[in-house]
Structures are given as C-alpha cells and as structure tokens.
Design a protein around this motif. Structure first.
Motif, short mmCIF file in Angstrom:
data_model
loop_
_atom_site.label_atom_id
_atom_site.label_comp_id
_atom_site.label_asym_id
_atom_site.label_seq_id
_atom_site.Cartn_x
_atom_site.Cartn_y
_atom_site.Cartn_z
N PRO A 41 0.80 -1.24 0.00
CA PRO A 41 0.00 0.00 0.00
C PRO A 41 0.83 1.28 0.00
O PRO A 41 0.51 2.22 -0.74
N PHE A 42 1.88 1.36 0.81
CA PHE A 42 2.63 2.62 0.91
C PHE A 42 3.33 2.97 -0.40
O PHE A 42 3.19 4.12 -0.88
N PRO A 43 4.11 2.06 -1.04
CA PRO A 43 4.74 2.46 -2.31
C PRO A 43 3.72 2.77 -3.40
O PRO A 43 3.95 3.66 -4.22
N LEU A 44 2.57 2.06 -3.41
CA LEU A 44 1.54 2.38 -4.40
C LEU A 44 0.94 3.76 -4.14
O LEU A 44 0.65 4.51 -5.08
N ALA A 45 0.80 4.12 -2.87
CA ALA A 45 0.29 5.46 -2.54
C ALA A 45 1.29 6.54 -2.97
O ALA A 45 0.89 7.59 -3.49
N VAL A 46 2.59 6.30 -2.76
CA VAL A 46 3.60 7.26 -3.19
C VAL A 46 3.58 7.41 -4.71
O VAL A 46 3.68 8.53 -5.26
N LEU A 47 3.45 6.27 -5.42
CA LEU A 47 3.40 6.32 -6.88
C LEU A 47 2.16 7.09 -7.36
O LEU A 47 2.24 7.89 -8.31
N ALA A 48 1.03 6.87 -6.70
CA ALA A 48 -0.19 7.59 -7.07
C ALA A 48 -0.03 9.09 -6.80
O ALA A 48 -0.46 9.92 -7.62
N LEU A 49 0.57 9.45 -5.67
CA LEU A 49 0.79 10.86 -5.37
C LEU A 49 1.73 11.50 -6.37
O LEU A 49 1.54 12.66 -6.80
N TRP A 50 2.74 10.75 -6.78
CA TRP A 50 3.68 11.23 -7.80
C TRP A 50 2.95 11.49 -9.12
O TRP A 50 3.15 12.53 -9.76
N GLN A 51 2.07 10.56 -9.51
CA GLN A 51 1.33 10.73 -10.75
C GLN A 51 0.37 11.92 -10.67
O GLN A 51 0.23 12.70 -11.63
N LEU A 52 -0.28 12.09 -9.52
CA LEU A 52 -1.20 13.22 -9.36
C LEU A 52 -0.45 14.55 -9.42
O LEU A 52 -0.95 15.53 -9.98
N SER A 53 0.74 14.60 -8.84
CA SER A 53 1.51 15.83 -8.89
C SER A 53 1.90 16.19 -10.32
O SER A 53 1.99 17.37 -10.69
N ALA A 54 2.14 15.14 -11.16
CA ALA A 54 2.46 15.40 -12.57
C ALA A 54 1.22 15.86 -13.34
O ALA A 54 1.31 16.73 -14.21
N ILE A 55 0.06 15.26 -13.03
CA ILE A 55 -1.17 15.62 -13.75
C ILE A 55 -1.62 17.03 -13.41
O ILE A 55 -1.98 17.84 -14.29
N TRP A 56 -1.61 17.37 -12.15
CA TRP A 56 -2.14 18.65 -11.70
C TRP A 56 -1.07 19.75 -11.62
O TRP A 56 -1.37 20.88 -11.25
N GLY A 57 0.18 19.40 -11.95
CA GLY A 57 1.22 20.41 -12.02
C GLY A 57 1.67 20.94 -10.69
O GLY A 57 2.06 22.12 -10.58
N TRP A 58 1.64 20.13 -9.64
CA TRP A 58 2.11 20.57 -8.33
C TRP A 58 3.61 20.88 -8.36
O TRP A 58 4.06 21.82 -7.72
N VAL A 59 4.36 20.04 -9.10
CA VAL A 59 5.80 20.22 -9.23
C VAL A 59 6.13 20.27 -10.72
O VAL A 59 5.62 19.45 -11.49
N PRO A 60 6.95 21.21 -11.17
CA PRO A 60 7.30 21.27 -12.60
C PRO A 60 7.95 19.98 -13.08
O PRO A 60 8.69 19.32 -12.34
N GLU A 61 7.66 19.62 -14.33
CA GLU A 61 8.21 18.38 -14.89
C GLU A 61 9.73 18.43 -14.98
O GLU A 61 10.39 17.40 -14.98
N GLN A 62 10.29 19.65 -15.10
CA GLN A 62 11.75 19.75 -15.14
C GLN A 62 12.39 19.36 -13.82
O GLN A 62 13.57 18.97 -13.78
N VAL A 63 11.64 19.45 -12.73
CA VAL A 63 12.15 19.09 -11.41
C VAL A 63 11.77 17.66 -11.05
O VAL A 63 12.61 16.90 -10.55
N LEU A 64 10.54 17.29 -11.32
CA LEU A 64 10.06 15.93 -11.02
C LEU A 64 9.30 15.40 -12.23
O LEU A 64 8.11 15.66 -12.39
N PRO A 65 9.98 14.65 -13.11
CA PRO A 65 9.29 14.11 -14.29
C PRO A 65 8.19 13.13 -13.88
O PRO A 65 8.27 12.50 -12.82
N PRO A 66 7.17 12.98 -14.70
CA PRO A 66 6.10 12.03 -14.37
C PRO A 66 6.60 10.59 -14.41
O PRO A 66 7.61 10.29 -15.07
N PRO A 67 5.91 9.70 -13.72
CA PRO A 67 6.37 8.29 -13.71
C PRO A 67 6.47 7.68 -15.10
O PRO A 67 7.40 6.90 -15.36
N ALA A 68 5.53 8.01 -16.00
CA ALA A 68 5.58 7.43 -17.34
C ALA A 68 6.88 7.79 -18.06
O ALA A 68 7.48 6.95 -18.74
N ALA A 69 7.34 9.04 -17.90
CA ALA A 69 8.57 9.46 -18.56
C ALA A 69 9.78 8.71 -17.97
O ALA A 69 10.69 8.32 -18.71
N VAL A 70 9.78 8.52 -16.66
CA VAL A 70 10.90 7.82 -16.03
C VAL A 70 10.94 6.36 -16.48
O VAL A 70 12.00 5.84 -16.83
#
Length: 294
Positions: free
Chosen positions: A53-82
């Motif tokens: 549950p915890f790593p899946l929650a972190v991955l989901a939060l990472w994806q949400l930050s990429a979708i909603w633009g919480w962190v610029p992609e230049q700083v934190l690329p989305p999981p799909a790009a990685v």
C-alpha cells in the motif's frame, strides 16, 4: 543415569486420540513442524501484502503531482517518462554496461572487505586478549564514514579502481567484523561445556559448535556488509568515476535530465533489493538444519 520410561497406559494397542496425556505422542513433533511452517507461510504472505500500500500510494501521489502540475516536470518528471527512459536505457544496453562495471567493482571490494572482516571478527571473538588490544582502534576506525577516507586515499592511491575497491572494502568490513565477533562471543556456554565433556579438540569445538552456532549472526553481517558495499559504490561513483551507475546519475544531473537520474536511481534500488533477497534465500538454505520457530 538410567532414563525412566513412562509406562504405557493403553495396553490394548497403539496410541489413540483418547490416550492419556502423559503417554508419548510420536506424531507431535511432525505436527509442530507443520504448524510452524504453515504459520510462517501465512505471516510472510501477510507481510508481503502490507508492504504494497505505501509504495503504491507514493506512486499515485507522484502521478497526481504530474497531472495537476504541483511540481514542474523539469524538477520531477512524471512516472511514465521515467519508466520510458528506463526501458530505453535497458534496450540500448547503456544501463547494462554501467551496471556491469558497478557490479564488478562492488563484488571485488566486497570480497576484500568480507575476507578481512571474517578474519578480524573471528580473531576478536576467539581471543579476548586480541580483542582488548584491537577493538578500541577498530571502533574508532569504524566511526569514520566512507567519504571521510576519500581525500586520504586519493593522495595515496589516486582516483583509479584501487580507490573504489578500498572504500567499498571499508564499508563491508565493519558490519562483517562486528557481527562475526558478536556471534562468536554469544555462543551459549552450555554448548561449549557439553563439547568439553565429550573431549572435543579445539578444531572440533570450532567446526562443530562455535561456527554452526554463530552462523546466523555472521550471515547477518554478510548481508549488511554487501548492502553497505552497494551504497558505498554509488557514493564513490558519484564523486570519482567516469563510468558506472553512480556516474550515470551524475551525468543526468549535469545535463538536467531528471528522468535519467530517476531511472538510474530506480535501477540502484532494484539491484539492491534483488541482492538482499538472494542473500535471504541463501541464509534460509544455510540454516535449513534449524527447527522452525527457533
């Protein structure tokens, strides 16, 4: 002293489920072993499920930050790009090349640290006099982190492969030596006394009593030593290397390709996890003679 046999209370035949509780039960040890194995299997399965549950929650939060633009992609690329860059590095063979170089370094340095750690820890565990003289200096040596020895070793051996081998060996030596010493010191005295009663020689004492009893803590030291060696390798390659998985992280950072950096970090985590699991399987095989639950 002659062992007193418990008289059979059921003279009509073999033991039945209604046998008196004081009568021996030949099937009881097998039942206990089976129950212990079943309980261990269920415990392992439960822990494996709770680990997700915890790593899946972190991955989901990472994806949400990429979708909603919480962190610029230049700083934190989305999981799909990685993951895409990770697959491209694997397909091109670049990642395999860096990993191969890193694995050669880590196992060479770990082999040196393992050999020295077993010798030093065994000597300190078996000889109190040797331990009194050596342990204070060894304790001070172990308190200095790997990076602390980097400037001194650069002056002595340069920045070639010898530097990496020595730093990795230092990282592995400390946990191996400490766990080996403690494992030998913590061998139960009753086992040593029984061996003396049977007239064991010193070599028989070591081979049949001390080393088997200390196998588990020694192997724990080996696991910690290899883990520390892998971490030290990445740090050393970050600072003084032109190839290897650590260099790939530095190279991606210099070009501001954070997807390459995260893909290399993902590779480091996967390799470290696989190494630890292989050592856990090896430990279970080495200690297969132990009864479950002990």
């Amino acid at each position: 002293m002659q062992k007193m046999a418990i008289p059979a209370l059921n003279a009509a035949g073999p033991a039945s489920p209604t046998t008196h509780p004081l009568e021996p039960r030949p099937d009881l040890p097998a039942r206990r072993v089976a129950a212990a194995r079943t309980k261990a299997s269920w415990t392992w399965a439960g822990r494996s499920l709770w680990a997700w549950p915890f790593p899946l929650a972190v991955l989901a939060l990472w994806q949400l930050s990429a979708i909603w633009g919480w962190v610029p992609e230049q700083v934190l690329p989305p999981p799909a790009a990685v993951f895409k860059v990770f697959g491209e590095l694997l397909a091109s063979g670049e990642l395999w090349g860096h990993l191969r170089i890193s694995m050669v370094r880590v196992f060479a340095g770990f082999g040196i640290g393992l050999s020295l750690g077993l010798l030093l820890g065994g000597a300190m565990g078996l000889s109190p006099t040797f331990r009194d003289y050596v342990f204070p200096l060894f304790k001070a040596f172990s308190q200095v982190p790997v990076i602390g020895w980097l400037p001194v070793l650069i002056l002595v051996v340069g920045i070639d492969e010898a530097l990496k081998f020595l730093l990795i060996a230092k990282a592995a030596l400390v946990p191996v030596a400490i766990n080996t010493c403690q494992g030998i010191q913590n061998v139960p005295n009753r086992l040593v006394e029984v061996a003396r009663v049977y007239g064991f020689t010193r070599w028989q004492m070591l081979r049949k009593v001390v080393f088997p009893a200390a196998t588990a803590p020694i192997w724990n030291g080996v696991r910690y030593g290899l883990t520390h060696a892998w971490l030290a390798l990445v740090v050393v390659e970050l600072l003084a290397s032109s190839e290897g998985i650590g260099f790939l992280i530095v190279y991606g950072r210099q070009l501001f390709q954070l997807d390459v950096v995260l893909a290399a970090v993902l590779a480091v985590g996967i390799v470290g996890f696989v190494i630890d699991k292989l050592l856990a399987v090896s430990e279970a095989w080495l200690l297969r003679w132990r009864k479950p639950g002990l």
